[in-house]
Design an enzyme around this catalytic site. Structure first.
Site, PDB file in Angstrom:
ATOM      1  N   CYS A  70       0.889  -1.164   0.000  1.00  0.00           N
ATOM      2  CA  CYS A  70       0.000   0.000   0.000  1.00  0.00           C
ATOM      3  C   CYS A  70       0.928   1.215   0.000  1.00  0.00           C
ATOM      4  O   CYS A  70       2.099   1.079  -0.369  1.00  0.00           O
ATOM      5  CB  CYS A  70      -0.983  -0.026   1.181  1.00  0.00           C
ATOM      6  SG  CYS A  70      -0.251   0.067   2.828  1.00  0.00           S
TER       7      CYS A  70
HETATM    8  C1  RB5 Z   1      -3.905   5.298   0.642  1.00  0.00           C
HETATM    9  O1  RB5 Z   1      -5.221   4.888   0.887  1.00  0.00           O
HETATM   10  C2  RB5 Z   1      -3.032   4.892   1.821  1.00  0.00           C
HETATM   11  O2  RB5 Z   1      -3.574   5.373   3.002  1.00  0.00           O
HETATM   12  C3  RB5 Z   1      -2.875   3.394   1.901  1.00  0.00           C
HETATM   13  O3  RB5 Z   1      -2.333   2.912   0.718  1.00  0.00           O
HETATM   14  C4  RB5 Z   1      -1.948   2.902   2.985  1.00  0.00           C
HETATM   15  O4  RB5 Z   1      -0.736   3.582   2.964  1.00  0.00           O
HETATM   16  C5  RB5 Z   1      -2.520   2.812   4.322  1.00  0.00           C
HETATM   17  O5  RB5 Z   1      -1.891   2.329   5.264  1.00  0.00           O
END
Ligand code: RB5
Length: 152
Positions: A70
């Site tokens: 993420c």
């Molecule tokens: C984007 O939604 C971001 O918040 C996600 O990819 C992640 O980094 C969350 O922990």
């Protein structure tokens, strides 16, 4: 034995997810890569949904490990850790990646596309595939304590 891996990431991790998926599919240590999405930066599926889908496959024995992306690697780790039996860690350096398996028997490795360079992520995953937890090590009893708590 070659590993079955799950890979996933939200729209903030999809570029690395795609790059690492291609790398893993060419790796002889990997038997199969199960892709739980997303497939494009336009897909707004929330990171917890991706992470729990992947972690459930690990918990069910459908996959040996999962690799999740993420923006930071943090959210997917938090979500994956909600699945019973799963130990997920965010690691962006070689020592942490090593210890995640050797000390913690973590089945899920997470990284942040906004945190780590792609070439380092590629090399850490390359090294991650070489690691195996030793069930006879002193660490096993400590990991068992996590499982005992979870089951209590
Ligand atoms: C984007 O939604 C971001 O918040 C996600 O990819 C992640 O980094 C969350 O922990």
């Amino acid at each position: 034995m070659a590993l079955t891996l799950v890979i996933g990431g939200d729209n903030a991790g999809v570029d690395y997810k795609s790059a690492l998926k291609a790398q893993l599919e060419k790796d002889p240590r990997v038997a199969r890569v199960i892709d739980v999405g997303v497939d494009s930066a336009d897909d707004g599926t929330f990171y917890p949904n991706i992470a729990t889908a992947a972690a459930e496959k690990v918990a069910a024995g459908e996959a040996d490990r999962a690799l999740l992306f993420c923006g930071t690697g943090l959210g997917v780790a938090i979500a994956a850790n909600k699945v019973k039996g799963v130990r997920a860690v965010t690691a962006h350096d070689v020592y942490s990646v090593q210890r995640s398996v050797l000390s913690n028997n973590a089945q899920v490795l997470t990284m942040g596309q906004r945190v780590i360079g792609l070439e380092l992520a590629r090399e850490l995953v390359n090294q991650w595939l070489e690691l195996t937890f030793d069930e006879t090590s002193a660490s096993a009893e400590k990991v068992d304590a996590i499982t005992q708590y979870e089951n209590s």
